[in-house]
Design a protein around this motif. Structure first.
Motif, PDB file in Angstrom:
ATOM      1  N   MET A   9      -7.878 -12.775 -16.115  1.00  0.00           N
ATOM      2  CA  MET A   9      -7.771 -11.280 -16.705  1.00  0.00           C
ATOM      3  C   MET A   9      -6.315 -10.446 -15.951  1.00  0.00           C
ATOM      4  N   PRO A  10      -4.995 -10.389 -16.226  1.00  0.00           N
ATOM      5  CA  PRO A  10      -4.351  -9.567 -15.117  1.00  0.00           C
ATOM      6  C   PRO A  10      -4.649  -8.213 -14.926  1.00  0.00           C
ATOM      7  N   LEU A  11      -4.219  -7.909 -13.806  1.00  0.00           N
ATOM      8  CA  LEU A  11      -4.439  -6.605 -13.244  1.00  0.00           C
ATOM      9  C   LEU A  11      -3.840  -5.976 -13.036  1.00  0.00           C
ATOM     10  N   HIS A  12      -3.209  -4.618 -13.259  1.00  0.00           N
ATOM     11  CA  HIS A  12      -1.640  -3.494 -13.005  1.00  0.00           C
ATOM     12  C   HIS A  12      -2.381  -2.248 -12.619  1.00  0.00           C
ATOM     13  N   ILE A  13      -2.213  -1.766 -11.178  1.00  0.00           N
ATOM     14  CA  ILE A  13      -2.701  -0.600 -10.783  1.00  0.00           C
ATOM     15  C   ILE A  13      -0.968  -0.071 -10.330  1.00  0.00           C
ATOM     16  N   THR A  14      -0.844   1.140 -11.132  1.00  0.00           N
ATOM     17  CA  THR A  14       0.496   1.894 -10.824  1.00  0.00           C
ATOM     18  C   THR A  14      -0.623   3.335  -9.745  1.00  0.00           C
ATOM     19  N   LYS A  15       1.235   3.183  -8.714  1.00  0.00           N
ATOM     20  CA  LYS A  15       0.440   4.593  -7.222  1.00  0.00           C
ATOM     21  C   LYS A  15       1.554   5.204  -6.926  1.00  0.00           C
ATOM     22  N   GLU A  16       1.286   6.256  -6.620  1.00  0.00           N
ATOM     23  CA  GLU A  16       2.524   6.782  -5.775  1.00  0.00           C
ATOM     24  C   GLU A  16       2.317   7.000  -4.018  1.00  0.00           C
ATOM     25  N   ILE A  17       3.311   6.505  -3.892  1.00  0.00           N
ATOM     26  CA  ILE A  17       3.113   6.032  -1.936  1.00  0.00           C
ATOM     27  C   ILE A  17       5.001   6.512  -1.504  1.00  0.00           C
ATOM     28  N   HIS A  18       4.469   7.605  -1.100  1.00  0.00           N
ATOM     29  CA  HIS A  18       5.452   8.175  -0.048  1.00  0.00           C
ATOM     30  C   HIS A  18       6.400   8.586  -1.412  1.00  0.00           C
ATOM     31  N   GLU A  19       6.068   9.217  -1.860  1.00  0.00           N
ATOM     32  CA  GLU A  19       7.059   9.932  -3.393  1.00  0.00           C
ATOM     33  C   GLU A  19       7.353   8.513  -4.284  1.00  0.00           C
ATOM     34  N   GLN A  20       7.022   8.016  -3.825  1.00  0.00           N
ATOM     35  CA  GLN A  20       7.541   6.575  -5.039  1.00  0.00           C
ATOM     36  C   GLN A  20       6.630   6.149  -6.273  1.00  0.00           C
ATOM     37  N   GLN A  21       6.589   5.838  -7.236  1.00  0.00           N
ATOM     38  CA  GLN A  21       6.142   5.596  -8.661  1.00  0.00           C
ATOM     39  C   GLN A  21       5.992   3.636  -7.583  1.00  0.00           C
ATOM     40  N   THR A  22       4.772   3.120  -6.922  1.00  0.00           N
ATOM     41  CA  THR A  22       4.779   1.836  -6.478  1.00  0.00           C
ATOM     42  C   THR A  22       3.375   1.293  -7.976  1.00  0.00           C
ATOM     43  N   GLU A  23       4.315  -0.006  -8.510  1.00  0.00           N
ATOM     44  CA  GLU A  23       3.003  -0.523  -9.408  1.00  0.00           C
ATOM     45  C   GLU A  23       2.609  -2.640  -8.629  1.00  0.00           C
ATOM     46  N   LEU A  24       1.282  -2.020  -8.911  1.00  0.00           N
ATOM     47  CA  LEU A  24       0.134  -3.580  -8.450  1.00  0.00           C
ATOM     48  C   LEU A  24       0.626  -4.378  -8.935  1.00  0.00           C
ATOM     49  N   GLN A  27      10.878   2.834  10.985  1.00  0.00           N
ATOM     50  CA  GLN A  27      10.199   3.925  11.264  1.00  0.00           C
ATOM     51  C   GLN A  27       9.228   4.258  10.823  1.00  0.00           C
ATOM     52  N   GLU A  28       8.840   5.092  11.404  1.00  0.00           N
ATOM     53  CA  GLU A  28       6.450   5.837  10.668  1.00  0.00           C
ATOM     54  C   GLU A  28       6.724   5.816   9.235  1.00  0.00           C
ATOM     55  N   ARG A  29       8.223   6.276   8.689  1.00  0.00           N
ATOM     56  CA  ARG A  29       7.609   6.680   7.260  1.00  0.00           C
ATOM     57  C   ARG A  29       7.598   4.892   6.364  1.00  0.00           C
ATOM     58  N   ASN A  30       8.227   4.142   6.714  1.00  0.00           N
ATOM     59  CA  ASN A  30       8.074   2.693   6.541  1.00  0.00           C
ATOM     60  C   ASN A  30       6.761   2.336   6.734  1.00  0.00           C
ATOM     61  N   ARG A  31       6.015   2.107   7.898  1.00  0.00           N
ATOM     62  CA  ARG A  31       4.995   1.925   9.125  1.00  0.00           C
ATOM     63  C   ARG A  31       3.647   2.187   7.386  1.00  0.00           C
ATOM     64  N   GLU A  32       4.361   3.215   7.532  1.00  0.00           N
ATOM     65  CA  GLU A  32       3.087   4.144   6.352  1.00  0.00           C
ATOM     66  C   GLU A  32       2.862   3.557   5.512  1.00  0.00           C
TER      67      GLU A  32
END
Length: 155
Positions: free
Chosen positions: A1-16, A131-136
């Motif tokens: 069964m596929p899994l889908h998660i959406t989360k905001e990371i540094h003001e960018q909607q990020t989907e997995l 950059q530190e932001r990219n590391r985060e």
């Protein structure tokens, strides 16, 4: 069964998206609503992986180190520059290592799709400087992948 998660990371909607197939696993991470660059990661079947220690910490210490025997094969898509190719390879290596470490008996190939917003990187004395932001962002994405793998195992 596929899994889908959406989360905001540094003001960018990020989907997995994670999909387990009989012969490999597909893990897509996108901030652009598309599949992006596809990279297949493989390791020899004898590569040892210690079970991942449970942790909600997104620090470097919480991430298993990618094995030296990992082989990354670009399947589709290209990066805009050699520096970004290196960054994509780092993401793909770590994501695949998380998949293998989450189930120490799993050694099938992991196909990683990445479509991340452009990150600022530079070269200083031949070394990549992130950059530190990219590391985060990197550690937040890895935390998200870990959460997704845990949910997938519990299904």
């Amino acid at each position: 069964m596929p899994l889908h998660i959406t989360k905001e990371i540094h003001e960018q909607q990020t989907e997995l998206f994670i999909q387990q197939f009989g012969d490999r696993m597909l893990i897509l991470v996108t901030q652009m609503g598309k599949v992006g660059t596809l990279i297949q990661a493989t390791v020899p079947p004898t590569t040892p992986f210690a079970p991942q220690a449970p942790s909600d910490d997104a620090s470097n210490a919480a991430l298993p180190e990618p094995p030296v025997s990992i082989v990354l094969t670009p399947l589709m898509g290209t990066s805009p520059s050699p520096d970004h190719k290196t960054l994509l390879d780092i993401y793909a290596s770590q994501i695949a290592t998380l998949a293998w470490s989450s189930n120490p008996s799993y050694r099938s190939p992991v196909v990683v799709g990445l479509a991340m917003k452009k990150q600022s990187i530079s070269l200083e004395d031949g070394e990549i400087v992130i950059q530190e932001r990219n590391r985060e962002v990197f550690f937040e994405v890895m935390k998200m992948v870990n959460e997704g793998l845990k949910q997938l195992r519990s299904q």
